[in-house]
Design a protein around this motif. Structure first.
Motif, short mmCIF file in Angstrom:
data_model
loop_
_atom_site.label_atom_id
_atom_site.label_comp_id
_atom_site.label_asym_id
_atom_site.label_seq_id
_atom_site.Cartn_x
_atom_site.Cartn_y
_atom_site.Cartn_z
N ASP A 291 0.91 -1.18 0.11
CA ASP A 291 0.04 0.23 0.30
C ASP A 291 1.07 1.29 0.36
O ASP A 291 0.54 2.06 -0.46
CB ASP A 291 -1.12 -0.44 1.22
CG ASP A 291 -2.15 -0.81 0.85
OD1 ASP A 291 -2.33 -1.85 0.14
OD2 ASP A 291 -2.70 -1.57 2.46
N ARG A 295 1.43 4.40 -3.25
CA ARG A 295 0.50 5.71 -2.88
C ARG A 295 1.65 6.52 -3.31
O ARG A 295 2.20 7.46 -4.06
CB ARG A 295 0.37 5.76 -1.52
CG ARG A 295 -0.56 5.61 -1.19
CD ARG A 295 -0.87 5.97 0.73
NE ARG A 295 -0.20 5.68 2.17
CZ ARG A 295 -0.41 4.24 2.73
NH1 ARG A 295 -1.29 3.68 1.94
NH2 ARG A 295 0.89 3.85 3.15
N VAL A 298 1.83 6.39 -7.16
CA VAL A 298 0.79 6.83 -8.27
C VAL A 298 1.06 8.90 -7.67
O VAL A 298 0.62 9.40 -9.03
CB VAL A 298 -0.60 6.59 -6.69
CG1 VAL A 298 -1.73 8.08 -7.24
CG2 VAL A 298 -1.11 5.28 -7.56
N GLY A 333 -2.00 -2.44 -7.47
CA GLY A 333 -2.68 -1.27 -6.42
C GLY A 333 -2.80 -0.15 -7.84
O GLY A 333 -3.96 0.81 -7.50
N TRP A 337 -5.91 1.87 -8.63
CA TRP A 337 -6.38 3.27 -7.87
C TRP A 337 -6.91 4.83 -9.51
O TRP A 337 -8.06 5.25 -9.56
CB TRP A 337 -4.78 4.32 -7.99
CG TRP A 337 -5.38 5.23 -7.28
CD1 TRP A 337 -5.67 5.20 -5.65
CD2 TRP A 337 -5.54 6.94 -7.97
NE1 TRP A 337 -5.61 7.34 -5.92
CE2 TRP A 337 -5.14 7.45 -6.82
CE3 TRP A 337 -4.97 6.81 -9.27
CZ2 TRP A 337 -5.25 9.15 -7.01
CZ3 TRP A 337 -4.87 7.56 -9.40
CH2 TRP A 337 -4.90 9.50 -8.78
N HIS A 341 -10.04 6.99 -10.45
CA HIS A 341 -9.84 7.87 -10.92
C HIS A 341 -9.59 8.01 -12.33
O HIS A 341 -8.43 8.39 -12.93
CB HIS A 341 -8.72 8.47 -10.10
CG HIS A 341 -8.57 8.48 -8.72
ND1 HIS A 341 -8.84 7.32 -7.90
CD2 HIS A 341 -8.67 9.10 -7.08
CE1 HIS A 341 -8.73 7.48 -6.77
NE2 HIS A 341 -9.47 9.17 -6.37
#
Length: 489
Positions: A291, A295, A298, A333, A337, A341
């Motif tokens: 995770d 983040r 991204v 992941g 995301w 979005h």
């Protein structure tokens, strides 16, 4: 690696392989930004690619003779561990890549939201990961795997609608380059025929190529132009990265994992690895948590896209050809995301300068040199250590309480004799044409009442994306046509 660059609105043009590369006449789009050459616009729309570092070094996994090689990137283990050429070549004898699955790799890239893949056709070790006739030091002739992974990957990409690109090292230890920690080796003339043959094979045998990613060495300007000419002859739609050096490429390549500064102008690309410590597979690499890594990546991806740049994210498959499970999880992941979005990969554009220069009582506007914002980039001569900064855009914002027609006048301006500039006020573009110097005023421009308008200055025909404006001046005046004197002050 050197700290390099980042973001904003649009500049540049494709550079053809001639003694003085011709540039293209820019066209106006929103806010006076430039339309790039069609191949660069198509490349920018791809936006997000998956980089793949896979080779003999993957079989070693960062370990030599039972010891971890902690210095440098794992894909350069031959150099950092000082492995003799004969011993390194023997690694090919056990390179069976039993779990390599081109369809699965391409499906993973698509699931991550990537729009193309870019794979190492040959790294600094000189071991060709494709079927070349230039040397038997290649995956088809030397390994139990015995197949051409580039053929398999390019076919799989076409099958599911991904673009395909290739990385090509200009350093080649097998062909004679010495180990250099900076990989700044000149290219001897004797090595040119092999490079040219391999490039022609890569540009001929794998279908449409979206991106060609050169890396390292210290070529002469003539060599850079010669290698680029092969790409442009056989794959004219392909975008060539800046590490072909000598300002011959189509876009600026940032340093490895570099965070770009906010004033960088496109076209540029951020090359990022899931781990900053390595690009090739390293068995003992600390992976961290999924995770947190999602983040981090991204954020890098969306920052690059928001400011008009591209993002190239690397994975390093294991020697058996399979993707490291942690890396697969991270990619999925990122894809999740992006699906949550929509629009995150759209090309962004630069914002207007914060400072607005308002009209004086007589309707004139004077913008001193220090009131302009600079859009920057970087040029390169013949290698990684030759970076120099450039200013490729000047921008300001102006407003007038009353609608007016104005002409633009430079105070105390100087520029190279052959420089030609484009001035844009909003969507209104005026160019210098064949006028000599900057004594001729630009215009007319229409200023609407009360509305703030962006004002930009660019080169009309930049010879390469990062060419410096070469412009110096004390101030710029916008003078109402009704009150403008024959000779502006």
């Amino acid at each position: 690696m050197l700290p390099l660059i980042s973001l904003l609105a649009a500049l540049a043009t494709s550079v053809a392989a001639t003694e003085k590369p011709p540039a293209q006449q820019p066209a106006v789009v929103d806010h006076g930004a430039l339309v790039l050459a069609p191949n660069i616009e198509a490349w920018r729309k791809l936006g997000f690619g998956m980089f793949i570092h896979w080779g003999l070094y993957s079989e070693l996994g960062g370990v030599w003779q039972g010891k971890r090689v902690t210095k440098g990137y794992a894909e350069q283990i031959q150099s950092f561990a000082n492995i003799p050429a004969a011993d390194y070549a023997k690694v090919a004898e056990r390179f069976s890549a039993a779990k390599f699955d081109a369809d699965a790799i391409c499906a993973l890239a698509k699931d991550a939201g990537a729009r193309h893949i870019l794979v190492t056709s040959k790294h600094h070790d000189g071991f060709a990961m494709f079927d070349t006739q230039s040397t038997d030091y290649n995956i088809v002739k030397r390994t139990p795997f015995g197949k051409d992974p580039l053929k398999l990957l390019s076919t799989a990409c076409r099958r599911i609608g991904l673009g395909f690109g290739v990385y090509f090292s200009l350093v080649d230890w097998y062909a004679g380059h010495a180990f250099d920690p900076d990989n700044n080796n000149p290219i001897p003339v004797a090595m040119e025929p092999m490079i040219e043959q391999q490039l022609r094979e890569l540009m001929t045998n794998y279908g449409t190529i979206a991106e060609v990613w050169f890396d390292m060495s210290s070529p002469t300007p003539e060599q850079s132009r010669k290698f680029a000419a092969i790409v442009r002859e056989l794959q004219p739609q392909a975008a060539i990265n800046g590490r072909i050096w000598n300002n011959v490429g189509d876009f600026v390549t940032l340093g490895d994992n570099e965070v770009p500064p906010p004033d960088l102008q496109p076209p540029f690309e951020v090359p990022a690895s899931i781990y900053h410590e390595t690009w090739g597979y390293r068995s003992w690499q600390k992976r961290g948590d999924v995770d947190g890594k999602v983040r981090e990546l991204v954020h890098g991806l969306t920052e690059a896209r928001a400011h008009g740049g591209n993002y190239l994210l690397n994975i390093g498959p294991m020697g058996d050809g399979s993707v490291v499970p942690f890396e697969a999880q991270v990619l999925r992941g990122i894809g999740a995301w992006l699906r949550a979005h929509p629009g995150a990969l759209d090309i962004g554009r630069s914002s207007a300068p914060e400072k607005v220069v308002a009209a004086a009582a007589d309707g004139s506007i004077r913008i001193a040199r220090n009131d302009w914002s600079a859009g920057t980039s970087f040029g390169f001569r013949n290698g990684y250590t030759t970076q120099y900064p450039t200013t490729v855009l000047l921008s300001a914002a102006v407003s007038s309480p009353t609608a007016r027609t104005v002409m633009l006048h430079f105070e105390g301006a100087s520029s190279p004799a052959n420089a030609r500039y484009c001035i844009a006020v909003g969507n209104q573009l005026r160019d210098q044409g064949e006028a000599q110097g900057l004594s001729t005023d630009f215009g007319p421009f229409e200023l609407p009442a009360t509305r703030t308008m962006p004002l930009t200055i660019r080169l009309m025909r930049p010879a390469f994306p990062a060419e410096d404006l070469g412009l110096d001046f004390d101030a710029v005046q916008l003078l109402p046509v009704s009150t403008k004197k024959e000779s502006a002050p």
